[in-house]
Design an enzyme around this catalytic site. Structure first.
Site, mmCIF file in Angstrom:
data_model
loop_
_atom_site.group_PDB
_atom_site.id
_atom_site.type_symbol
_atom_site.label_atom_id
_atom_site.label_comp_id
_atom_site.label_asym_id
_atom_site.label_seq_id
_atom_site.Cartn_x
_atom_site.Cartn_y
_atom_site.Cartn_z
ATOM 1 C CB SER A 194 -0.714 -0.080 0.734
ATOM 2 O OG SER A 194 0.240 0.108 2.205
ATOM 3 C CG HIS A 195 2.232 3.752 2.949
ATOM 4 N ND1 HIS A 195 1.176 2.651 2.626
ATOM 5 C CD2 HIS A 195 1.528 4.361 2.714
ATOM 6 C CE1 HIS A 195 0.083 3.144 3.155
ATOM 7 N NE2 HIS A 195 1.011 4.283 3.019
ATOM 8 C CD GLU A 230 -3.070 -3.869 1.606
ATOM 9 O OE1 GLU A 230 -4.002 -4.765 1.244
ATOM 10 O OE2 GLU A 230 -2.241 -3.670 2.187
#
Ligand code: NDP
Ligand code: PYC
Length: 338
Positions: free
Chosen positions: A48-49, A189
């Site tokens: 997610s990053h 997410e």
């Protein structure tokens, strides 16, 4: 959506990020700082990053809500306090500008805090607490985001996903680090689930009418939920307070109001605390830091794992073999080059 993957070396991920951010007009200082955090996210398998955030960053650049060539300014405001005015730019460069003075003050005073103001924040916090812990200091960091999360017992978005991160230096080893959203999960997410057409687990969000949902888009359009009910809700409130009004910056509700539907990353401040064990303990610091190892051993000794252990193992794999990225994501990211 296909599960096909593309393998990339970390140098290729770095080059891709630099090319995209430069193409979208970000100044060299920010290209380097933002690229470092995105490559670190992909390297440590924090999907997610990782490179997904290039889509988010470019979207933010397109909204005009981030200053592309901002020059952060460090202010030495008190014996144990540093402020960095990020001047409307992404947070990473501001953090790097403020870190040396934060470390120096923590060593002089035993404790010091850094407030970053007027930044745009899209990133994970663990790179920052790791950097503070690498200087032998205990670290805490938090930041509000956009009002996406309902308080426990409510159904209307009020809090950001408000991450809290902690770092503890471990001589000769990776630090003990945790870093998580005070929502049940990071918004990124849920966005990845939406992209993949996958349902989300119950407990992550409610729809616009406040009904529990496993539909990612319905939760994004409704409200996310805190982790641990009232406990996550109180921690999220703490983050709003200490990285908002305490440092004179925006709450998540103010951030999303300022965004005004443009879809940029959150705008506001970040709070970072650094504590030098030698401040309390002087020459005894090393002995007591060593005692902390008994706690970590007792965790892993019963088959549990330390937070960040998965990430550090992923880091070793990625440094050796590169990373695997979903093909569709890779193509969407490459399309940012026009
Ligand atoms: P997760 O719930 O995936 O995990 C967070 C932490 O818990 C990590 O330190 C992780 O270690 C650890 N962990 C997970 N499972 C276990 C386990 N079984 N045993 C021990 N430790 C475990 O994270 P979130 O979705 O809450 O957040 C992801 C990221 O999003 C964070 O880095 C956060 O900073 C970022 N974020 C940033 C925001 C911003 O405004 N800038 C807002 C919200 C989130 P490991 O990594 O090793 O699995
Ligand atoms: O994933 O919740 C999130 C997030 C918000 C800002 C950066 N990441």
């Amino acid at each position: 959506m296909s599960d096909e993957k593309v393998r990339l070396s970390l140098d290729e991920v770095t080059a891709l990020s630099r090319d995209i951010l430069t193409h979208h007009g970000l100044s060299a200082r920010h290209v380097e700082a933002v690229t470092a955090t995105i490559v670190a996210g992909e390297r440590d398998e924090c999907a997610s990053h990782g490179i997904y955030r290039l889509l988010v960053c470019v979207n933010t650049l397109r909204t005009g809500k981030v200053v592309k060539d901002a020059v952060p300014v460090v202010h030495d405001v008190a014996r144990a306090l540093v402020r960095v005015d990020a001047a409307g730019g992404f947070a990473q460069a501001a953090f790097h500008e403020g870190l040396p003075l934060l470390v120096e003050k923590a060593r002089q005073n035993g404790i010091a805090a850094l407030g970053i103001n007027h930044c745009v924040h899209f990133a994970a916090l663990w790179p920052e607490v790791e950097a503070v812990a690498a200087a032998g200091l205990v670290a805490f960091a938090c930041t509000p985001s956009h009002a996406w999360v309902a308080p426990a017992g409510g159904i209307k978005p009020l809090f950001g996903t408000n991450p809290v991160a902690f770092g503890w230096p471990r001589p000769g080893d990776y630090p003990y680090v945790f870093d998580f959203a005070t929502s049940a999960v990071a918004r990124g997410e849920i966005e990845l689930h939406r992209r993949a057409g996958k349902p989300i687990p119950e407990g992550w969000g409610v729809d616009a009418e406040g009904r529990p949902t496993t539909d990612a888009k319905a939760a994004l359009d409704g409200a996310m939920l805190t982790f641990g009910g009232h406990k996550g809700s109180a921690l999220a409130t703490m983050v709003e307070l200490i990285a908002g009004p305490l440092i004179g910056d925006l709450t998540s509700a103010e951030s999303i109001a300022l965004d005004d539907g443009a879809g940029s990353s959150p705008i506001g401040g970040e709070f970072i605390l650094a504590i030098d064990p030698a401040g309390f303990l002087g020459a005894e610091a090393a002995r007591h830091i060593e005692r902390a190892e008994q706690i970590f051993d007792a965790i892993t000794g019963q088959g549990a794992r330390l937070p960040s252990q998965r990430r550090f193992e992923a880091r070793a794999r990625s440094l050796a073999n590169g990373v695997e990225v979903p093909r569709q994501l890779y193509e969407d990211v490459r399309a940012l080059l026009g």
